[in-house]
Design a protein around this motif. Structure first.
Motif, mmCIF file in Angstrom:
data_model
loop_
_atom_site.group_PDB
_atom_site.id
_atom_site.type_symbol
_atom_site.label_atom_id
_atom_site.label_comp_id
_atom_site.label_asym_id
_atom_site.label_seq_id
_atom_site.Cartn_x
_atom_site.Cartn_y
_atom_site.Cartn_z
ATOM 1 N N LYS A 144 1.839 8.817 -6.822
ATOM 2 C CA LYS A 144 2.463 7.502 -6.619
ATOM 3 C C LYS A 144 1.940 6.490 -7.633
ATOM 4 O O LYS A 144 0.753 6.458 -7.937
ATOM 5 N N ILE A 145 2.852 5.674 -8.163
ATOM 6 C CA ILE A 145 2.490 4.620 -9.107
ATOM 7 C C ILE A 145 2.710 3.267 -8.438
ATOM 8 O O ILE A 145 3.771 3.022 -7.854
ATOM 9 N N TYR A 146 1.691 2.431 -8.502
ATOM 10 C CA TYR A 146 1.727 1.081 -7.942
ATOM 11 C C TYR A 146 1.813 0.090 -9.099
ATOM 12 O O TYR A 146 1.179 0.286 -10.136
ATOM 13 N N ILE A 147 2.568 -0.982 -8.894
ATOM 14 C CA ILE A 147 2.801 -1.953 -9.955
ATOM 15 C C ILE A 147 2.519 -3.359 -9.427
ATOM 16 O O ILE A 147 2.821 -3.676 -8.273
ATOM 17 N N GLY A 148 1.955 -4.199 -10.304
ATOM 18 C CA GLY A 148 1.764 -5.612 -9.970
ATOM 19 C C GLY A 148 0.736 -5.844 -8.887
ATOM 20 O O GLY A 148 -0.371 -5.295 -8.926
ATOM 21 N N ALA A 186 1.088 -14.259 -3.296
ATOM 22 C CA ALA A 186 0.372 -13.536 -4.354
ATOM 23 C C ALA A 186 1.362 -12.883 -5.310
ATOM 24 O O ALA A 186 1.153 -12.873 -6.527
ATOM 25 N N THR A 187 2.439 -12.352 -4.780
ATOM 26 C CA THR A 187 3.459 -11.716 -5.609
ATOM 27 C C THR A 187 4.090 -12.717 -6.566
ATOM 28 O O THR A 187 4.236 -12.444 -7.766
ATOM 29 N N TYR A 188 4.450 -13.888 -6.062
ATOM 30 C CA TYR A 188 5.063 -14.897 -6.928
ATOM 31 C C TYR A 188 4.076 -15.452 -7.943
ATOM 32 O O TYR A 188 4.435 -15.673 -9.104
ATOM 33 N N LEU A 189 2.842 -15.644 -7.550
ATOM 34 C CA LEU A 189 1.818 -16.100 -8.489
ATOM 35 C C LEU A 189 1.600 -15.040 -9.576
ATOM 36 O O LEU A 189 1.549 -15.358 -10.763
ATOM 37 N N TYR A 190 1.494 -13.777 -9.159
ATOM 38 C CA TYR A 190 1.310 -12.696 -10.125
ATOM 39 C C TYR A 190 2.486 -12.637 -11.104
ATOM 40 O O TYR A 190 2.292 -12.490 -12.309
ATOM 41 N N LEU A 203 2.151 -15.394 -13.708
ATOM 42 C CA LEU A 203 1.071 -15.113 -14.657
ATOM 43 C C LEU A 203 1.400 -13.925 -15.546
ATOM 44 O O LEU A 203 1.140 -13.951 -16.752
ATOM 45 N N ALA A 204 1.974 -12.886 -14.961
ATOM 46 C CA ALA A 204 2.323 -11.695 -15.735
ATOM 47 C C ALA A 204 3.392 -12.026 -16.776
ATOM 48 O O ALA A 204 3.340 -11.518 -17.897
ATOM 49 N N PHE A 205 4.334 -12.895 -16.434
ATOM 50 C CA PHE A 205 5.365 -13.287 -17.394
ATOM 51 C C PHE A 205 4.739 -14.042 -18.564
ATOM 52 O O PHE A 205 5.051 -13.784 -19.730
ATOM 53 N N PHE A 206 3.819 -14.960 -18.265
ATOM 54 C CA PHE A 206 3.120 -15.706 -19.315
ATOM 55 C C PHE A 206 2.368 -14.744 -20.242
ATOM 56 O O PHE A 206 2.451 -14.848 -21.465
ATOM 57 N N LEU A 207 1.653 -13.784 -19.668
ATOM 58 C CA LEU A 207 0.903 -12.821 -20.479
ATOM 59 C C LEU A 207 1.846 -11.918 -21.271
ATOM 60 O O LEU A 207 1.542 -11.536 -22.403
#
Length: 119
Positions: free
Chosen positions: A64-68, A98-102, A105-109
């Motif tokens: 299994k692969i987990y993301i974000g 946490a999902t929306y914050l991530y 931040l992930a989009f910025f990175l």
């Protein structure tokens, strides 16, 4: 009971990503393996586009692969001092925020690091 090992795929070229992963590495857990997405990756990640690996953190456990946020939850569950964070994500409202914050931040990175996709 033997603890399962997880595999973390991260972007070592991203200074923020590298800082965080290096911090986790110092926690001395033998249940986490770290792989820079610019190096040879485990076979199960070979079919995932580099742009997706750069865009979000990927972690595997077994098949299994987990993301974000789910990837962070799995990492935190393996590190004693961060298990409380993994438990906090069991609360739907905290997981939601946490999902929306991530994602933000992930989009910025991703914008910051997207030039690496063609490397």
């Amino acid at each position: 009971m033997k603890k399962s090992t997880i595999q973390v795929i991260y972007n070592n070229s991203c200074s923020i990503c590298r800082l965080e992963i290096n911090h986790y590495k110092k926690q001395n857990t033998d249940t986490i393996q770290y792989f820079d997405l610019h190096q040879d990756l485990p076979e199960k990640f070979s079919s995932i586009e580099k742009s997706k690996l750069i865009r979000k953190l990927h972690v595997s456990e077994g098949d299994k692969i987990y993301i974000g946020v789910d990837a962070f939850k799995l990492i935190w569950s393996k590190i004693n001092r961060y298990r409380f964070l993994a438990k906090l994500l069991d609360y739907k409202v905290i997981y939601f925020f946490a999902t929306y914050l991530y994602e933000a931040l992930a989009f910025f990175l991703y914008i910051k690091n997207r030039k690496q996709i063609n490397d």
